[in-house]
Design an enzyme around this catalytic site. Structure first.
Site, PDB file in Angstrom:
ATOM      1  N   LYS A   1      30.469  27.269 -16.069  1.00  0.00           N
ATOM      2  CA  LYS A   1      30.566  28.478 -16.901  1.00  0.00           C
ATOM      3  C   LYS A   1      30.130  29.665 -16.060  1.00  0.00           C
ATOM      4  O   LYS A   1      29.034  29.653 -15.480  1.00  0.00           O
ATOM      5  CB  LYS A   1      29.667  28.366 -18.131  1.00  0.00           C
TER       6      LYS A   1
ATOM      7  N   LYS B   1      23.346  16.710 -17.871  1.00  0.00           N
ATOM      8  CA  LYS B   1      24.334  17.780 -18.078  1.00  0.00           C
ATOM      9  C   LYS B   1      25.661  17.418 -17.419  1.00  0.00           C
ATOM     10  O   LYS B   1      26.734  17.666 -17.981  1.00  0.00           O
ATOM     11  CB  LYS B   1      23.806  19.126 -17.560  1.00  0.00           C
TER      12      LYS B   1
ATOM     13  N   GLU C   1      34.247  22.561 -23.417  1.00  0.00           N
ATOM     14  CA  GLU C   1      33.519  22.683 -24.683  1.00  0.00           C
ATOM     15  C   GLU C   1      34.437  22.617 -25.898  1.00  0.00           C
ATOM     16  O   GLU C   1      34.416  23.481 -26.758  1.00  0.00           O
ATOM     17  CB  GLU C   1      32.673  23.963 -24.721  1.00  0.00           C
TER      18      GLU C   1
HETATM   19  N1  GLY Z   1      24.696  26.312 -21.101  1.00  0.00           N
HETATM   20  C1  GLY Z   1      25.517  25.472 -21.875  1.00  0.00           C
HETATM   21  C2  GLY Z   1      26.706  24.944 -21.147  1.00  0.00           C
HETATM   22  O1  GLY Z   1      26.766  25.012 -19.947  1.00  0.00           O
HETATM   23  O2  GLY Z   1      27.609  24.470 -21.792  1.00  0.00           O
END
Ligand code: GLY
Length: 344
Positions: A143, A213, A223
């Site tokens: 992002k 992550k 997302e």
């Molecule tokens: N900070 C949340 C993401 O990278 O999706």
């Protein structure tokens, strides 16, 4: 300390097909930059801030490079800075085959990543992440973006870096409030999977958060589903930040948001009191706030929940439950208000 001893470095893969890359985590790892600069690049534009360079955090990409300084903090994250950076790249003669290296926290990597995404329709970018918050969140997952006067991160692009270096040695130089900001995000990772983070030393904990992550991003890069789990605790956090005036760092706002999400989930019958206590233990263990700032206005916060840019279909909370953290919509306004009041 070390100059990035391979024995102390954890290499975490981010599996995204032909855009896969590794995140290297460990003390002194910034000194290994030359190994991860894309081999085809002839030149590197190093984007950083005075404060980062002033703290002695400098890098050597091992090929011709020039340093471009941007303003400190979120102030730098503007379209104007992107234009200025791209103009400086062009005047210097940076080509599509070259690379950008961003050295700093999340503001620098977001900004330089976005400039890299749009300059010549996309040049490779490497991040040397220097804050805890940047290392376990902003630098991983692609992002990028800048702020508008109308809101944070409203313009951006998904643009994956070619490599990320998370130098845990430089965390020792972070001001306490900056460290606390990262710890709020770290607390979040305790609940995303059932990983035991408590038993790990800081560098291993950073690597484990990055791995959590990375797995989420690999499953849902854009997302459209699973990645929203990374917003756990963020609905209240974003509202507190939007309301402003509380002197809370992002991670501190997330910390309160995690407790709020746990209390909401309990009141909805999704988790038991033991699980709420677990949230309080983890957040308190990082010495982060667990209650609302005294002057916070619950009615205004609830109104702000629906203005969160991620609230596509009304207010959506990521709430813990029997199947892990899931999006939940349609929560009763009185329930949200009463739960806020209980956090005073
Ligand atoms: N900070 C949340 C993401 O990278 O999706």
């Amino acid at each position: 300390m070390t100059a990035g001893d391979p024995a102390n470095i954890t290499r975490v893969p981010v599996e995204l097909g032909d855009r896969s890359y590794e995140v290297w985590v460990g003390p002194g790892v910034r000194h290994r930059l030359a190994e991860v600069v894309p081999g085809e690049a002839n030149r590197v534009a190093v984007v950083t801030q005075e404060a980062v360079a002033g703290a002695g955090i400098t890098v050597n990409p091992g090929i011709e490079h020039r340093v471009f300084i941007v303003d400190d903090g979120e102030r730098a994250k503007t379209m104007g800075t992107v234009e200025e950076l791209c103009r400086q790249f062009a005047r210097w003669g940076l080509t599509r085959g070259d690379a950008v290296v961003a050295v700093g926290g999340g503001a620098v990597t977001d900004l330089a990543g976005f400039a890299a995404a749009v300059y010549h329709r996309g040049v490779r970018v490497v991040y040397v992440s220097t804050t805890l918050l940047g290392q376990i969140d902003a630098s991983v997952g692609g992002k990028t973006g800048v702020n508008l006067p109308e809101g944070k991160n409203l313009v951006g692009a998904f643009w994956q870096p070619s490599a990320v270096l998370c130098d845990t040695e430089v965390l020792d130089t972070l001001p306490p409030e900056e460290m606390r900001s990262g710890l709020g995000e770290m607390a979040k990772y305790h609940f995303i999977t059932d990983t035991d983070l408590d038993s790990l030393a800081l560098p291993e904990r950073v690597a484990r958060c990055v791995a959590i992550k990375a797995a989420v991003v690999a499953a849902d890069e854009r997302e459209s589903g699973r990645r929203a789990v990374l917003n756990y605790g963020h609905t209240l956090a974003h509202a507190l930040e939007a309301q402003g005036g509380y002197d809370l760092r992002h991670g501190e706002a997330v910390a309160v948001g995690l407790i709020y999400a746990a209390e909401l989930a309990h009141r909805c019958g999704r988790i038991d009191a033991y699980r709420v206590a677990e949230h309080r233990r983890v957040v308190g263990g990082y010495n982060l706030p667990t209650g609302l700032p005294a002057e916070a206005d619950p009615d205004a916060l609830v109104r702000l929940f629906s203005r969160d840019k991620k609230a596509v279909a009304g207010v959506t909370f990521m709430l813990d439950g029997p199947n892990g953290i899931q999006p939940v919509t349609g929560l009763d306004t009185d329930l949200m208000l009463q739960t806020l009041e209980a956090l005073r």
